[in-house]
Design a protein around this motif. Structure first.
Motif, PDB file in Angstrom:
ATOM      1  N   MET A  34       0.774  -1.113   0.006  1.00 11.34           N
ATOM      2  CA  MET A  34       0.053   0.027  -0.131  1.00 11.34           C
ATOM      3  C   MET A  34       0.807   1.308   0.026  1.00 11.34           C
ATOM      4  SD  MET A  34      -3.265  -0.914   2.243  1.00 11.34           S
ATOM      5  CE  MET A  34      -4.173   0.353   1.756  1.00 11.34           C
ATOM      6  N   ALA A  35       0.292   2.154  -0.622  1.00 11.67           N
ATOM      7  CA  ALA A  35       1.365   3.462  -0.916  1.00 11.67           C
ATOM      8  C   ALA A  35       0.430   4.820  -0.766  1.00 11.67           C
ATOM      9  CB  ALA A  35       2.004   3.402  -2.182  1.00 11.67           C
ATOM     10  N   TRP A  36       1.104   5.742  -0.568  1.00 12.23           N
ATOM     11  CA  TRP A  36       0.700   7.077  -0.534  1.00 12.23           C
ATOM     12  C   TRP A  36       1.274   7.831  -1.767  1.00 12.23           C
ATOM     13  CZ3 TRP A  36      -3.424   8.848   2.136  1.00 12.23           C
ATOM     14  CH2 TRP A  36      -3.708   8.025   3.431  1.00 12.23           C
ATOM     15  N   PHE A  37       0.563   8.350  -2.723  1.00 11.29           N
ATOM     16  CA  PHE A  37       0.894   9.334  -3.539  1.00 11.29           C
ATOM     17  C   PHE A  37       0.349  10.765  -3.307  1.00 11.29           C
ATOM     18  CE2 PHE A  37       2.909   6.803  -7.023  1.00 11.29           C
ATOM     19  CZ  PHE A  37       2.606   5.657  -6.446  1.00 11.29           C
ATOM     20  N   ARG A  38       0.759  11.639  -4.069  1.00  7.96           N
ATOM     21  CA  ARG A  38       0.151  13.166  -4.025  1.00  7.96           C
ATOM     22  C   ARG A  38      -0.092  13.732  -5.339  1.00  7.96           C
ATOM     23  NH1 ARG A  38       4.764  16.103  -0.417  1.00  7.96           N
ATOM     24  NH2 ARG A  38       6.518  16.300  -1.737  1.00  7.96           N
ATOM     25  N   GLN A  39      -0.619  14.673  -5.458  1.00  4.92           N
ATOM     26  CA  GLN A  39      -0.892  15.240  -6.819  1.00  4.92           C
ATOM     27  C   GLN A  39      -1.057  16.783  -6.605  1.00  4.92           C
ATOM     28  OE1 GLN A  39      -3.474  13.546  -9.710  1.00  4.92           O
ATOM     29  NE2 GLN A  39      -2.227  14.652 -11.573  1.00  4.92           N
ATOM     30  N   MET A  79      -4.054   1.994   6.978  1.00  6.10           N
ATOM     31  CA  MET A  79      -2.784   2.283   6.699  1.00  6.10           C
ATOM     32  C   MET A  79      -2.780   3.857   6.871  1.00  6.10           C
ATOM     33  SD  MET A  79      -0.471   2.731   3.106  1.00  6.10           S
ATOM     34  CE  MET A  79      -1.619   3.737   2.215  1.00  6.10           C
ATOM     35  N   TYR A  80      -1.500   4.588   7.404  1.00  4.94           N
ATOM     36  CA  TYR A  80      -1.308   5.853   8.053  1.00  4.94           C
ATOM     37  C   TYR A  80      -0.241   6.418   7.415  1.00  4.94           C
ATOM     38  CZ  TYR A  80      -4.535   3.720  11.326  1.00  4.94           C
ATOM     39  OH  TYR A  80      -5.475   2.933  12.061  1.00  4.94           O
ATOM     40  N   LEU A  81      -0.398   8.092   7.335  1.00  2.63           N
ATOM     41  CA  LEU A  81       0.955   8.619   6.903  1.00  2.63           C
ATOM     42  C   LEU A  81       0.953   9.976   7.846  1.00  2.63           C
ATOM     43  CD1 LEU A  81       2.960   8.939   4.844  1.00  2.63           C
ATOM     44  CD2 LEU A  81       1.648  10.776   3.620  1.00  2.63           C
ATOM     45  N   GLN A  82       1.961   9.560   8.699  1.00  5.94           N
ATOM     46  CA  GLN A  82       2.179  10.840   9.871  1.00  5.94           C
ATOM     47  C   GLN A  82       3.189  11.781   8.880  1.00  5.94           C
ATOM     48  OE1 GLN A  82       1.023  11.346  12.715  1.00  5.94           O
ATOM     49  NE2 GLN A  82       2.269  13.483  12.745  1.00  5.94           N
ATOM     50  N   MET A  83       2.732  13.133   8.954  1.00  7.81           N
ATOM     51  CA  MET A  83       3.454  14.008   8.391  1.00  7.81           C
ATOM     52  C   MET A  83       3.840  15.277   9.271  1.00  7.81           C
ATOM     53  SD  MET A  83       1.118  14.387   4.675  1.00  7.81           S
ATOM     54  CE  MET A  83      -0.260  15.132   5.771  1.00  7.81           C
ATOM     55  N   ASN A  84       5.224  15.321   9.584  1.00  8.47           N
ATOM     56  CA  ASN A  84       5.634  16.242  10.427  1.00  8.47           C
ATOM     57  C   ASN A  84       6.452  17.324   9.663  1.00  8.47           C
ATOM     58  OD1 ASN A  84       4.538  14.755  12.641  1.00  8.47           O
ATOM     59  ND2 ASN A  84       6.397  13.725  12.766  1.00  8.47           N
ATOM     60  N   GLY A  85       6.650  18.458  10.290  1.00 11.77           N
ATOM     61  CA  GLY A  85       7.231  19.461   9.537  1.00 11.77           C
ATOM     62  C   GLY A  85       6.772  19.750   8.234  1.00 11.77           C
ATOM     63  N   LEU A  86       5.340  19.990   8.019  1.00 17.75           N
ATOM     64  CA  LEU A  86       4.980  20.387   6.808  1.00 17.75           C
ATOM     65  C   LEU A  86       5.423  21.604   6.180  1.00 17.75           C
ATOM     66  CD1 LEU A  86       1.482  19.003   7.336  1.00 17.75           C
ATOM     67  CD2 LEU A  86       2.943  18.048   5.447  1.00 17.75           C
ATOM     68  N   ARG A  87       5.589  21.607   4.863  1.00 12.54           N
ATOM     69  CA  ARG A  87       5.885  22.760   3.993  1.00 12.54           C
ATOM     70  C   ARG A  87       5.108  23.147   3.069  1.00 12.54           C
ATOM     71  NH1 ARG A  87      11.769  19.575   2.606  1.00 12.54           N
ATOM     72  NH2 ARG A  87      12.463  19.648   4.556  1.00 12.54           N
ATOM     73  N   PRO A  88       5.062  24.337   2.635  1.00 14.39           N
ATOM     74  CA  PRO A  88       3.858  24.616   1.237  1.00 14.39           C
ATOM     75  C   PRO A  88       3.923  23.755   0.443  1.00 14.39           C
ATOM     76  CG  PRO A  88       5.015  26.722   2.410  1.00 14.39           C
ATOM     77  CD  PRO A  88       5.856  25.475   3.139  1.00 14.39           C
ATOM     78  N   GLU A  89       5.318  23.414  -0.111  1.00 18.53           N
ATOM     79  CA  GLU A  89       5.558  22.557  -1.230  1.00 18.53           C
ATOM     80  C   GLU A  89       4.866  21.247  -0.869  1.00 18.53           C
ATOM     81  OE1 GLU A  89       7.890  24.293   0.273  1.00 18.53           O
ATOM     82  OE2 GLU A  89       9.820  22.747   0.561  1.00 18.53           O
ATOM     83  N   ASP A  90       4.418  20.683   0.255  1.00 22.28           N
ATOM     84  CA  ASP A  90       3.538  19.428   0.394  1.00 22.28           C
ATOM     85  C   ASP A  90       2.125  19.784   0.038  1.00 22.28           C
ATOM     86  OD1 ASP A  90       5.842  19.057   3.419  1.00 22.28           O
ATOM     87  OD2 ASP A  90       6.042  18.152   1.670  1.00 22.28           O
ATOM     88  N   THR A  91       1.533  20.812  -0.377  1.00 20.64           N
ATOM     89  CA  THR A  91       0.393  21.073  -0.488  1.00 20.64           C
ATOM     90  C   THR A  91      -0.066  20.308  -2.032  1.00 20.64           C
ATOM     91  OG1 THR A  91       0.325  23.269   0.536  1.00 20.64           O
ATOM     92  CG2 THR A  91      -1.382  22.592  -1.374  1.00 20.64           C
ATOM     93  N   ALA A  92      -1.113  19.447  -1.769  1.00 21.52           N
ATOM     94  CA  ALA A  92      -1.698  18.295  -2.789  1.00 21.52           C
ATOM     95  C   ALA A  92      -2.692  17.814  -2.274  1.00 21.52           C
ATOM     96  CB  ALA A  92      -0.448  17.413  -3.133  1.00 21.52           C
ATOM     97  N   ILE A  93      -3.472  17.212  -3.380  1.00 26.28           N
ATOM     98  CA  ILE A  93      -4.427  15.875  -2.942  1.00 26.28           C
ATOM     99  C   ILE A  93      -3.602  14.625  -2.424  1.00 26.28           C
ATOM    100  CG2 ILE A  93      -6.211  14.741  -3.681  1.00 26.28           C
ATOM    101  CD1 ILE A  93      -7.017  17.065  -5.204  1.00 26.28           C
ATOM    102  N   TYR A  94      -3.597  13.980  -1.392  1.00 22.41           N
ATOM    103  CA  TYR A  94      -2.963  12.749  -1.311  1.00 22.41           C
ATOM    104  C   TYR A  94      -4.151  11.742  -1.385  1.00 22.41           C
ATOM    105  CZ  TYR A  94       0.929  15.213   0.765  1.00 22.41           C
ATOM    106  OH  TYR A  94       1.966  16.196   0.882  1.00 22.41           O
ATOM    107  N   TYR A  95      -3.367  10.674  -2.092  1.00 21.25           N
ATOM    108  CA  TYR A  95      -4.163   9.287  -2.478  1.00 21.25           C
ATOM    109  C   TYR A  95      -3.576   8.134  -1.882  1.00 21.25           C
ATOM    110  CZ  TYR A  95      -6.174  12.210  -6.181  1.00 21.25           C
ATOM    111  OH  TYR A  95      -6.638  13.393  -6.963  1.00 21.25           O
ATOM    112  N   CYS A  96      -4.543   7.397  -1.302  1.00 24.74           N
ATOM    113  CA  CYS A  96      -4.091   5.835  -0.979  1.00 24.74           C
ATOM    114  C   CYS A  96      -4.289   4.970  -2.178  1.00 24.74           C
ATOM    115  CB  CYS A  96      -4.907   5.585   0.135  1.00 24.74           C
ATOM    116  SG  CYS A  96      -5.035   4.012   0.775  1.00 24.74           S
ATOM    117  N   ALA A  97      -3.446   4.171  -2.223  1.00 22.10           N
ATOM    118  CA  ALA A  97      -3.290   3.131  -3.497  1.00 22.10           C
ATOM    119  C   ALA A  97      -2.854   1.954  -2.832  1.00 22.10           C
ATOM    120  CB  ALA A  97      -2.349   3.709  -4.477  1.00 22.10           C
TER     121      ALA A  97
END
Length: 125
Positions: A34-39, A79-97
């Motif tokens: 399983m994975a996380w993608f972003r767009q 499934m989980y995605l813990q995101m720390n230290g977020l940056r403006p360039e992390d802005t996106a739609i996040y998809y589970c796959a």
């Protein structure tokens, strides 16, 4: 029929944290990757991280390594995605796959036949 449902997105400030969740249903995921993608707007869908369900082995994109942590809970089929230290360039739609058949854990969208609907993450500066 495999179903993936993401949750946990939102609007945060740079440096904040968020935890995304992906609830999986429809069959056993014991043999899955399983994975996380972003767009982001105007960009191609990009790999973020994946986890081999059976072993827990993980792999990260360089852009998130050290800041994001992928995990899974076998008891909750989630499934989980813990995101720390977020940056403006992390802005996106996040998809589970998910994929149930693989030779090596895929890192491209074409390697995953099952997708969630996505959850928006917006990081303001």
């Amino acid at each position: 029929q495999v179903q993936l449902v993401e949750s946990g997105g939102g609007l945060v400030q740079a440096g904040d944290s968020l935890r995304l969740s992906c609830a999986a249903s429809g069959r056993s995921f014991s043999s899955a990757v399983m994975a996380w993608f972003r767009q982001a707007p105007g960009k191609e869908r990009e790999f973020v991280a994946n986890v081999v369900w059976r072993t827990g082995r993980t792999y990260y994109a360089d852009s998130v390594k050290g800041r994001f942590t992928i995990s899974r809970d076998d008891t909750k089929n989630s499934m989980y995605l813990q995101m720390n230290g977020l940056r403006p360039e992390d802005t996106a739609i996040y998809y589970c796959a998910a994929t149930l058949a693989f030779f090596a854990p895929p890192v491209t969208p074409s390697g995953y036949p099952y997708w969630g609907q996505g959850t928006q993450v917006t990081v303001s500066s």
